[in-house]
Design a protein around this motif. Structure first.
Motif, PDB file in Angstrom:
ATOM      1  N   ILE A  22     -17.338  40.397  -8.981  1.00  0.00           N
ATOM      2  CA  ILE A  22     -16.735  40.604 -10.301  1.00  0.00           C
ATOM      3  C   ILE A  22     -17.148  41.965 -10.860  1.00  0.00           C
ATOM      4  O   ILE A  22     -16.315  42.709 -11.383  1.00  0.00           O
ATOM      5  CB  ILE A  22     -17.116  39.445 -11.242  1.00  0.00           C
ATOM      6  CG1 ILE A  22     -16.458  38.155 -10.724  1.00  0.00           C
ATOM      7  CG2 ILE A  22     -16.704  39.744 -12.676  1.00  0.00           C
ATOM      8  CD1 ILE A  22     -16.958  36.889 -11.349  1.00  0.00           C
ATOM      9  N   TYR A  23     -18.420  42.334 -10.729  1.00  0.00           N
ATOM     10  CA  TYR A  23     -18.868  43.649 -11.194  1.00  0.00           C
ATOM     11  C   TYR A  23     -18.127  44.763 -10.450  1.00  0.00           C
ATOM     12  O   TYR A  23     -17.729  45.764 -11.051  1.00  0.00           O
ATOM     13  CB  TYR A  23     -20.375  43.820 -10.982  1.00  0.00           C
ATOM     14  CG  TYR A  23     -21.235  42.861 -11.773  1.00  0.00           C
ATOM     15  CD1 TYR A  23     -20.819  42.326 -12.996  1.00  0.00           C
ATOM     16  CD2 TYR A  23     -22.479  42.480 -11.291  1.00  0.00           C
ATOM     17  CE1 TYR A  23     -21.626  41.453 -13.712  1.00  0.00           C
ATOM     18  CE2 TYR A  23     -23.289  41.613 -12.008  1.00  0.00           C
ATOM     19  CZ  TYR A  23     -22.853  41.098 -13.209  1.00  0.00           C
ATOM     20  OH  TYR A  23     -23.653  40.248 -13.915  1.00  0.00           O
ATOM     21  N   ARG A  24     -17.946  44.596  -9.162  1.00  0.00           N
ATOM     22  CA  ARG A  24     -17.228  45.585  -8.358  1.00  0.00           C
ATOM     23  C   ARG A  24     -15.788  45.727  -8.854  1.00  0.00           C
ATOM     24  O   ARG A  24     -15.254  46.830  -8.978  1.00  0.00           O
ATOM     25  CB  ARG A  24     -17.269  45.165  -6.882  1.00  0.00           C
ATOM     26  CG  ARG A  24     -16.909  46.241  -5.907  1.00  0.00           C
ATOM     27  CD  ARG A  24     -17.114  45.848  -4.442  1.00  0.00           C
ATOM     28  NE  ARG A  24     -17.450  44.464  -4.178  1.00  0.00           N
ATOM     29  CZ  ARG A  24     -18.677  43.979  -3.910  1.00  0.00           C
ATOM     30  NH1 ARG A  24     -19.686  44.723  -3.847  1.00  0.00           N
ATOM     31  NH2 ARG A  24     -18.897  42.705  -3.690  1.00  0.00           N
ATOM     32  N   GLU A  25     -15.140  44.606  -9.179  1.00  0.00           N
ATOM     33  CA  GLU A  25     -13.771  44.653  -9.690  1.00  0.00           C
ATOM     34  C   GLU A  25     -13.711  45.356 -11.050  1.00  0.00           C
ATOM     35  O   GLU A  25     -12.791  46.138 -11.310  1.00  0.00           O
ATOM     36  CB  GLU A  25     -13.194  43.243  -9.813  1.00  0.00           C
ATOM     37  CG  GLU A  25     -11.762  43.240 -10.292  1.00  0.00           C
ATOM     38  CD  GLU A  25     -11.148  41.848 -10.358  1.00  0.00           C
ATOM     39  OE1 GLU A  25     -10.022  41.757 -10.864  1.00  0.00           O
ATOM     40  OE2 GLU A  25     -11.785  40.870  -9.912  1.00  0.00           O
ATOM     41  N   VAL A  26     -14.690  45.116 -11.907  1.00  0.00           N
ATOM     42  CA  VAL A  26     -14.733  45.789 -13.209  1.00  0.00           C
ATOM     43  C   VAL A  26     -14.838  47.295 -13.006  1.00  0.00           C
ATOM     44  O   VAL A  26     -14.109  48.074 -13.638  1.00  0.00           O
ATOM     45  CB  VAL A  26     -15.914  45.263 -14.064  1.00  0.00           C
ATOM     46  CG1 VAL A  26     -16.158  46.152 -15.281  1.00  0.00           C
ATOM     47  CG2 VAL A  26     -15.657  43.830 -14.496  1.00  0.00           C
ATOM     48  N   GLN A  28     -13.911  49.026 -10.412  1.00  0.00           N
ATOM     49  CA  GLN A  28     -12.655  49.501  -9.826  1.00  0.00           C
ATOM     50  C   GLN A  28     -11.579  49.644 -10.910  1.00  0.00           C
ATOM     51  O   GLN A  28     -10.863  50.645 -10.953  1.00  0.00           O
ATOM     52  CB  GLN A  28     -12.190  48.531  -8.746  1.00  0.00           C
ATOM     53  CG  GLN A  28     -10.858  48.896  -8.130  1.00  0.00           C
ATOM     54  CD  GLN A  28     -10.337  47.800  -7.199  1.00  0.00           C
ATOM     55  OE1 GLN A  28     -10.878  46.695  -7.154  1.00  0.00           O
ATOM     56  NE2 GLN A  28      -9.283  48.099  -6.485  1.00  0.00           N
ATOM     57  N   LEU A  29     -11.473  48.651 -11.788  1.00  0.00           N
ATOM     58  CA  LEU A  29     -10.495  48.726 -12.878  1.00  0.00           C
ATOM     59  C   LEU A  29     -10.796  49.891 -13.815  1.00  0.00           C
ATOM     60  O   LEU A  29      -9.890  50.586 -14.278  1.00  0.00           O
ATOM     61  CB  LEU A  29     -10.476  47.413 -13.665  1.00  0.00           C
ATOM     62  CG  LEU A  29      -9.855  46.225 -12.949  1.00  0.00           C
ATOM     63  CD1 LEU A  29     -10.143  44.934 -13.712  1.00  0.00           C
ATOM     64  CD2 LEU A  29      -8.358  46.420 -12.784  1.00  0.00           C
ATOM     65  N   TYR A  30     -12.057  50.123 -14.076  1.00  0.00           N
ATOM     66  CA  TYR A  30     -12.491  51.223 -14.931  1.00  0.00           C
ATOM     67  C   TYR A  30     -12.019  52.564 -14.358  1.00  0.00           C
ATOM     68  O   TYR A  30     -11.529  53.422 -15.090  1.00  0.00           O
ATOM     69  CB  TYR A  30     -14.008  51.183 -15.047  1.00  0.00           C
ATOM     70  CG  TYR A  30     -14.634  52.288 -15.851  1.00  0.00           C
ATOM     71  CD1 TYR A  30     -14.779  52.185 -17.226  1.00  0.00           C
ATOM     72  CD2 TYR A  30     -15.126  53.436 -15.221  1.00  0.00           C
ATOM     73  CE1 TYR A  30     -15.384  53.196 -17.968  1.00  0.00           C
ATOM     74  CE2 TYR A  30     -15.730  54.440 -15.947  1.00  0.00           C
ATOM     75  CZ  TYR A  30     -15.854  54.319 -17.317  1.00  0.00           C
ATOM     76  OH  TYR A  30     -16.455  55.317 -18.029  1.00  0.00           O
ATOM     77  N   LYS A  31     -12.164  52.728 -13.065  1.00  0.00           N
ATOM     78  CA  LYS A  31     -11.793  53.989 -12.414  1.00  0.00           C
ATOM     79  C   LYS A  31     -10.294  54.154 -12.226  1.00  0.00           C
ATOM     80  O   LYS A  31      -9.814  55.264 -12.023  1.00  0.00           O
ATOM     81  CB  LYS A  31     -12.477  54.090 -11.045  1.00  0.00           C
ATOM     82  CG  LYS A  31     -13.969  54.204 -11.127  1.00  0.00           C
ATOM     83  CD  LYS A  31     -14.570  54.207  -9.728  1.00  0.00           C
ATOM     84  CE  LYS A  31     -16.067  54.263  -9.772  1.00  0.00           C
ATOM     85  NZ  LYS A  31     -16.657  54.238  -8.419  1.00  0.00           N
ATOM     86  N   SER A  32      -9.534  53.065 -12.301  1.00  0.00           N
ATOM     87  CA  SER A  32      -8.108  53.113 -11.961  1.00  0.00           C
ATOM     88  C   SER A  32      -7.210  53.634 -13.070  1.00  0.00           C
ATOM     89  O   SER A  32      -6.025  53.857 -12.839  1.00  0.00           O
ATOM     90  CB  SER A  32      -7.625  51.721 -11.530  1.00  0.00           C
ATOM     91  OG  SER A  32      -7.582  50.852 -12.653  1.00  0.00           O
ATOM     92  N   PRO A  69     -15.279  56.705 -22.246  1.00  0.00           N
ATOM     93  CA  PRO A  69     -15.957  55.826 -23.209  1.00  0.00           C
ATOM     94  C   PRO A  69     -15.505  54.379 -23.132  1.00  0.00           C
ATOM     95  O   PRO A  69     -14.367  54.078 -22.765  1.00  0.00           O
ATOM     96  CB  PRO A  69     -15.596  56.430 -24.570  1.00  0.00           C
ATOM     97  CG  PRO A  69     -14.383  57.251 -24.346  1.00  0.00           C
ATOM     98  CD  PRO A  69     -14.380  57.658 -22.902  1.00  0.00           C
ATOM     99  N   VAL A  70     -16.432  53.503 -23.478  1.00  0.00           N
ATOM    100  CA  VAL A  70     -16.147  52.084 -23.673  1.00  0.00           C
ATOM    101  C   VAL A  70     -16.552  51.790 -25.116  1.00  0.00           C
ATOM    102  O   VAL A  70     -17.722  51.855 -25.462  1.00  0.00           O
ATOM    103  CB  VAL A  70     -16.937  51.184 -22.706  1.00  0.00           C
ATOM    104  CG1 VAL A  70     -16.678  49.715 -23.004  1.00  0.00           C
ATOM    105  CG2 VAL A  70     -16.589  51.511 -21.255  1.00  0.00           C
ATOM    106  N   PHE A  71     -15.565  51.520 -25.958  1.00  0.00           N
ATOM    107  CA  PHE A  71     -15.821  51.241 -27.368  1.00  0.00           C
ATOM    108  C   PHE A  71     -15.961  49.737 -27.565  1.00  0.00           C
ATOM    109  O   PHE A  71     -15.191  48.959 -27.008  1.00  0.00           O
ATOM    110  CB  PHE A  71     -14.663  51.751 -28.238  1.00  0.00           C
ATOM    111  CG  PHE A  71     -14.460  53.233 -28.162  1.00  0.00           C
ATOM    112  CD1 PHE A  71     -15.263  54.092 -28.892  1.00  0.00           C
ATOM    113  CD2 PHE A  71     -13.463  53.768 -27.356  1.00  0.00           C
ATOM    114  CE1 PHE A  71     -15.075  55.461 -28.828  1.00  0.00           C
ATOM    115  CE2 PHE A  71     -13.261  55.134 -27.287  1.00  0.00           C
ATOM    116  CZ  PHE A  71     -14.075  55.985 -28.026  1.00  0.00           C
TER     117      PHE A  71
END
Length: 84
Positions: A22-26, A28-32, A69-71
């Motif tokens: 799940i952390y890996r998927e997060v 990956q989504l962040y970078k996409s 950023p992550v708000f």
């Protein structure tokens, strides 16, 4: 004729995935996508879980992997347990 299927089977994401998956998927989504992330946080169990998963996904990762950023926005849902 009555058919009894028994109690419903509990299904969990953890039947087939680990927290590391799940952390890996997060990550990956962040970078996409170049858009910043906004997390609505109300203090309830759902938003607390989301915030913890995102935090843990990036905890200890190199700064260059955390480039946007992550708000975290406080959000009052007005859904409270009534006082009796």
């Amino acid at each position: 004729m009555t058919v009894d299927f028994g109690p419903p089977k509990e299904i969990s994401v953890f039947d087939s995935r680990t927290m590391q998956d799940i952390y890996r998927e997060v990550r990956q989504l962040y970078k996409s996508n170049p858009q910043p992330w906004v997390i609505g946080y109300s203090g309830g169990k759902d938003s607390t879980t989301v915030l913890q998963i995102v935090w843990k996904a990036f905890e200890g990762s190199p700064v260059e992997d955390r480039w946007k950023p992550v708000f975290v926005i406080a959000s009052d849902t007005k859904v409270e347990t009534p006082v009796f």
